[in-house]
Design an enzyme around this catalytic site. Structure first.
Site, PDB file in Angstrom:
ATOM      1  N   GLY A   1       6.562   8.285   9.741  1.00 36.21           N
ATOM      2  CA  GLY A   1       6.148   8.308   9.005  1.00 36.21           C
ATOM      3  C   GLY A   1       4.538   8.750   8.828  1.00 36.21           C
TER       4      GLY A   1
ATOM      5  CG  ASP B   1      10.847   8.170   9.306  1.00 31.69           C
ATOM      6  OD1 ASP B   1      10.982   9.214  10.419  1.00 31.69           O
ATOM      7  OD2 ASP B   1       9.598   8.087   9.951  1.00 31.69           O
TER       8      ASP B   1
ATOM      9  CG  HIS C   1       8.962   5.582  13.648  1.00 35.27           C
ATOM     10  ND1 HIS C   1       9.992   4.770  14.018  1.00 35.27           N
ATOM     11  CD2 HIS C   1       8.350   4.950  13.358  1.00 35.27           C
ATOM     12  CE1 HIS C   1       8.592   3.439  13.128  1.00 35.27           C
ATOM     13  NE2 HIS C   1       7.615   3.392  12.096  1.00 35.27           N
TER      14      HIS C   1
ATOM     15  NE  ARG D   1      -3.473  -2.211   2.519  1.00 29.64           N
ATOM     16  CZ  ARG D   1      -3.962  -3.133   3.411  1.00 29.64           C
ATOM     17  NH1 ARG D   1      -2.679  -3.699   3.778  1.00 29.64           N
ATOM     18  NH2 ARG D   1      -4.807  -3.816   3.165  1.00 29.64           N
ATOM     19  CB  ILE D   2       3.324   2.185   2.183  1.00 27.63           C
ATOM     20  CG1 ILE D   2       2.920   2.460   3.754  1.00 27.63           C
ATOM     21  CG2 ILE D   2       4.152   3.340   2.494  1.00 27.63           C
ATOM     22  CD1 ILE D   2       3.486   2.011   4.854  1.00 27.63           C
TER      23      ILE D   2
ATOM     24  CB  ILE E   1       9.755   5.281   5.042  1.00 27.97           C
ATOM     25  CG1 ILE E   1       9.932   4.480   3.631  1.00 27.97           C
ATOM     26  CG2 ILE E   1      10.538   6.679   4.944  1.00 27.97           C
ATOM     27  CD1 ILE E   1       8.596   3.954   3.824  1.00 27.97           C
TER      28      ILE E   1
ATOM     29  NE  ARG F   1       8.572  -1.448  12.261  1.00 26.63           N
ATOM     30  CZ  ARG F   1       7.077  -0.955  12.380  1.00 26.63           C
ATOM     31  NH1 ARG F   1       7.191   0.309  11.312  1.00 26.63           N
ATOM     32  NH2 ARG F   1       5.860  -0.899  12.799  1.00 26.63           N
TER      33      ARG F   1
ATOM     34  CD  GLU G   1      12.466   3.756  15.496  1.00 29.12           C
ATOM     35  OE1 GLU G   1      13.204   3.671  14.168  1.00 29.12           O
ATOM     36  OE2 GLU G   1      11.592   3.702  15.833  1.00 29.12           O
TER      37      GLU G   1
END
Length: 326
Positions: free
Chosen positions: A292, A266, A290, A159-160, A240, A242, A271
């Site tokens: 997005g 991102d 992170h 989808r992304i 974008i 992991r 993190e």
């Protein structure tokens, strides 16, 4: 008046808690119980809690927690990724898992293109030049890279990834993609995308490589030393998905040696990165925290879908976004 179903949340407000602006919507359907409140009153809440509102994946779902919630029916996770959850363990307790994959797509695709443009145009260096107290005049011959006509390789055309392709086409980029399964011809034609069955072919041809894959055992460290050596010395890596999708030690080496030109991330692992990590000191690296899906509209849509998912489970309706353990 009938008592509202109880849902467990990490906290309300703060850096990791339920967003204050979302309370009006959430409290129409649920009695929110914070983790601190639950731990202090287990006798009262253990049998009342029927759902977990897993905002941001910060509430740790352990075996001990599941054992203490005998009437738990569903864990609603925000966002698309569920790699922070032990799906098989949760399923063994008879608990459903849901996510919000559609709601994060547009904002995350927007950020991917933002990172691509910022890196291509050396935006950070340009800003530094403009605001530096030492700048007396702008250099006429300071130049950056082009996007128009460049080749972008999208790794993961879900989808992304597909929304990234739609945006890249507007910049008149040549679009390559690598995916477990090839898209339908009409979908490829719509964004003028070319399928690369082998990841190696995409890496060797792309000026910009965007990682948009799901985190699985197969994608863990899928981009490492061998893959960086296949990329152009002028290429930029954009992640974008992991942080663990990229071997970060290999990335540092590739950037230092000139195997690739730049990176825009991102996501990292962990993190945030340790404050002395070499990636934080490189001028050819952009790192964002992170973010997005971090837009007001996107996050509210995620929250509303989580509510819909929880209610579907509690009241026996079809579940919009159930995650099934393989």
């Amino acid at each position: 008046m009938e008592e509202l179903p109880c849902t467990l949340v990490l906290e309300i407000g703060g850096s990791n808690g339920v967003v204050a602006d979302h309370l009006d919507y959430l409290q129409k359907d649920f009695r929110l119980v914070t983790l601190e409140e639950f731990l202090g009153n287990k006798t009262i809440f253990s049998r009342k809690i029927t759902s977990v509102f897993g905002w941001g994946g910060k509430l740790q779902i352990t075996r001990e927690l599941l054992q203490s919630l005998p009437n738990l029916k569903v864990i609603a996770s925000s966002g698309a990724g569920v790699d922070h959850l032990d799906l098989k363990m949760i399923a063994a307790f008879g608990v459903k898992i849901t996510n919000t994959p559609q709601e994060v797509c547009s904002s995350t695709a927007d950020l991917a293109i933002t990172l691509l443009l910022a890196s291509a145009r050396d935006l950070l260096q340009g800003i530094e030049m403009a605001v530096s107290p030492h700048t007396e005049r702008f250099c006429l011959n300071w130049m950056s890279g082009d996007v128009n006509g460049a080749t972008v390789g999208i790794v993961g055309m879900g989808r992304i990834g597909y929304k990234i392709a739609q945006r890249a086409r507007a910049f008149e980029m040549k679009i390559l993609y690598h995916n477990r399964n090839q898209r339908k011809q009409e979908e490829e034609t719509s964004v003028a995308a070319i399928f690369c069955e082998k990841l190696e072919d995409l890496l060797s041809q792309s000026d910009y490589v965007i990682l948009a894959v799901t985190m699985t055992s197969e994608t863990d460290s899928m981009i490492g030393k061998k893959e960086f050596e296949l990329m152009k010395p002028s290429a930029t890596l954009i992640n974008i998905s992991r942080g663990r999708v990229v071997d970060q030690d290999a990335l540092v080496e590739a950037l230092q040696s000139g195997s690739i030109k730049a990176a825009a991330l991102d996501v990292t692992h962990p993190e945030p990165l340790p404050r002395d990590h070499p990636l934080l000191k490189m001028k050819n690296v952009i790192i964002t925290p992170h973010i997005g899906s971090a837009t007001h509209q996107g996050r509210r849509q995620m929250m509303m879908k989580m509510v819909e998912n929880i209610n579907a489970v509690i009241y026996g309706r079809p579940i919009p976004n159930e995650v099934v353990s393989e």
